[in-house]
Design an enzyme around this catalytic site. Structure first.
Site, PDB file in Angstrom:
ATOM      1  N   ASP A  25       0.470   6.534 -10.847  1.00  0.00           N
ATOM      2  CA  ASP A  25      -0.525   5.357 -10.440  1.00  0.00           C
ATOM      3  C   ASP A  25      -2.217   5.618 -10.938  1.00  0.00           C
ATOM      4  O   ASP A  25      -2.759   4.330 -11.247  1.00  0.00           O
ATOM      5  CB  ASP A  25      -0.307   5.231  -9.056  1.00  0.00           C
ATOM      6  CG  ASP A  25      -1.152   3.986  -8.476  1.00  0.00           C
ATOM      7  OD1 ASP A  25      -1.464   3.069  -9.264  1.00  0.00           O
ATOM      8  OD2 ASP A  25      -1.315   3.653  -7.243  1.00  0.00           O
ATOM      9  N   HIS A 217       0.511   2.979   1.380  1.00  0.00           N
ATOM     10  CA  HIS A 217       0.020   2.986   0.060  1.00  0.00           C
ATOM     11  C   HIS A 217      -1.437   2.325   0.001  1.00  0.00           C
ATOM     12  O   HIS A 217      -1.469   0.998  -0.093  1.00  0.00           O
ATOM     13  CB  HIS A 217       1.005   2.735  -0.991  1.00  0.00           C
ATOM     14  CG  HIS A 217       0.251   2.708  -2.426  1.00  0.00           C
ATOM     15  ND1 HIS A 217       0.751   3.827  -3.392  1.00  0.00           N
ATOM     16  CD2 HIS A 217      -0.838   2.504  -3.200  1.00  0.00           C
ATOM     17  CE1 HIS A 217       0.116   3.582  -4.544  1.00  0.00           C
ATOM     18  NE2 HIS A 217      -0.956   2.874  -4.547  1.00  0.00           N
ATOM     19  N   CYS A 250      -5.157  -0.512  -9.589  1.00  0.00           N
ATOM     20  CA  CYS A 250      -4.089  -1.645 -10.247  1.00  0.00           C
ATOM     21  C   CYS A 250      -4.543  -2.138 -11.277  1.00  0.00           C
ATOM     22  O   CYS A 250      -5.492  -2.930 -11.223  1.00  0.00           O
ATOM     23  CB  CYS A 250      -3.760  -2.533  -8.951  1.00  0.00           C
ATOM     24  SG  CYS A 250      -2.269  -3.477  -9.804  1.00  0.00           S
ATOM     25  N   ASN A 259      -7.389   4.323  -5.246  1.00  0.00           N
ATOM     26  CA  ASN A 259      -6.305   4.831  -4.419  1.00  0.00           C
ATOM     27  C   ASN A 259      -6.882   5.882  -3.466  1.00  0.00           C
ATOM     28  O   ASN A 259      -7.996   6.740  -3.980  1.00  0.00           O
ATOM     29  CB  ASN A 259      -5.320   5.795  -5.197  1.00  0.00           C
ATOM     30  CG  ASN A 259      -4.194   4.798  -6.032  1.00  0.00           C
ATOM     31  OD1 ASN A 259      -3.843   3.928  -5.493  1.00  0.00           O
ATOM     32  ND2 ASN A 259      -4.122   5.137  -7.319  1.00  0.00           N
TER      33      ASN A 259
HETATM   34 MG    MG Z   1      -2.342   2.635  -5.931  1.00  0.00          MG
END
Ligand code: MG
Length: 312
Positions: A25, A217, A250, A259
């Protein structure tokens, strides 16, 4: 003084599983293409730092996510430490076939709680995404793989606005019915607050979703990721996604930054006396090494706090 000072809270879980998503990610959102050897070293260093789950890559189309075009080489190059799981994202049956060829034992699929993001991210609508994933999950389970379902936009959608909790519960139920053995609730645009998180987890538990199957998340866009994590832990959640050094966001959602940094999570868990198995110093030194490869500083507050000022 050794930091953090530890003051336990008996109402919280004694152990938390950190689901490290940085190599997948995180790196997929880097504008620079990172070389394969650096990715392999990152994954091995994270496993050596004590992370028991290191999401390694994604078997997506190289033209769509060029940063992860070397998925096969990465899986072949990592050390595969005993007891460590290395999940890979697969978007479709072709991705699953590639993952099986690469001897992946854990996969993840990526679905949306909202119609608009399903169309934009997956190129098909909300209902059609389940039709796409059903044979993928069935085949993966038949091959003995573990399957995690990521669910995007659980707490708000940039096009649709508020996302009703019942809609998220229905989507989670669909994923479990498909055969997913774990779910990750994504705050894709980082807008959730603690009460909303607690409410959603309670609703899921009330709908017979085992809390041990629920992961969270969070993105730190509004600075709420750790508060939201603590709210989830209070509801009994024991799996938390985080990204070493705070890598990634993202690529398809505007304003989705950051994140939750694994270092920031580890510091909070350490202070609460919650076990997790990760060596914070080893993790910080890994993120500082990665800074030199990426050419920019980590946004993690703990990495910054542990970096001597002359190096900044
Ligand atoms: Mg993420």
């Amino acid at each position: 003084m050794t930091l953090p000072m530890v003051v336990s809270d008996p109402s919280l879980p004694a152990h938390v599983t950190i689901w490290e998503v940085g190599p997948r990610d995180g790196l997929q959102n880097e504008s620079a293409v990172i070389d394969t050897a650096t990715k392999i070293e990152l994954i091995d260093r994270l496993a050596d730092a004590g992370l028991g789950i290191v999401e390694a890559t994604s078997f997506v189309r190289p033209d769509r996510v060029p940063q992860l075009a070397d998925a096969r080489e990465v899986m072949a190059g990592i050390a595969r430490r005993d007891g460590v799981r290395y999940p890979a994202l697969v978007p479709n049956m072709r991705g699953l076939e590639s993952a099986l060829d690469a001897e992946v034992t854990d996969i993840a699929i990526f679905a949306s709680a909202t119609e608009t993001f399903a169309e934009r991210n997956l190129g098909r609508g909300y209902d059609a995404q389940w039709e796409m994933f059903a044979p993928v999950v069935a085949r993966a389970r038949a091959e003995g793989l573990r399957v995690r379902g990521y669910l995007s936009m659980c707490f708000g959608d940039p096009w649709e606005g508020a996302v009703p909790a019942e809609q998220v519960v229905a989507a989670v139920t669909r994923m479990r019915d498909l055969g997913c053995d774990a779910i990750s609730l994504g705050d894709t645009i980082g807008v959730a607050t603690a009460g909303q998180v607690a409410d959603l987890v309670r609703r899921l538990v009330a709908a017979d979703v085992p809390v041990r199957e629920i992961g969270v998340h969070f993105h730190d866009t509004y600075g709420q990721a750790l508060a939201n994590t603590l709210a989830a832990l209070r509801e009994g959640v024991t799996t938390v996604d985080a990204s070493a050094g705070g890598l990634g966001g993202c690529p398809y959602a505007k304003a989705a930054t950051g994140n939750l940094a694994t270092e920031d999570l580890v510091y909070m868990l350490d202070g609460l006396g919650i076990s997790h198995g990760v060596d914070l110093d080893a993790l910080v030194s890994t993120s500082r090494w990665l800074e030199t490869r990426l050419g920019r500083p980590s946004p993690s507050r703990v990495v910054r706090a542990r970096t001597p000022s002359e190096d900044v």
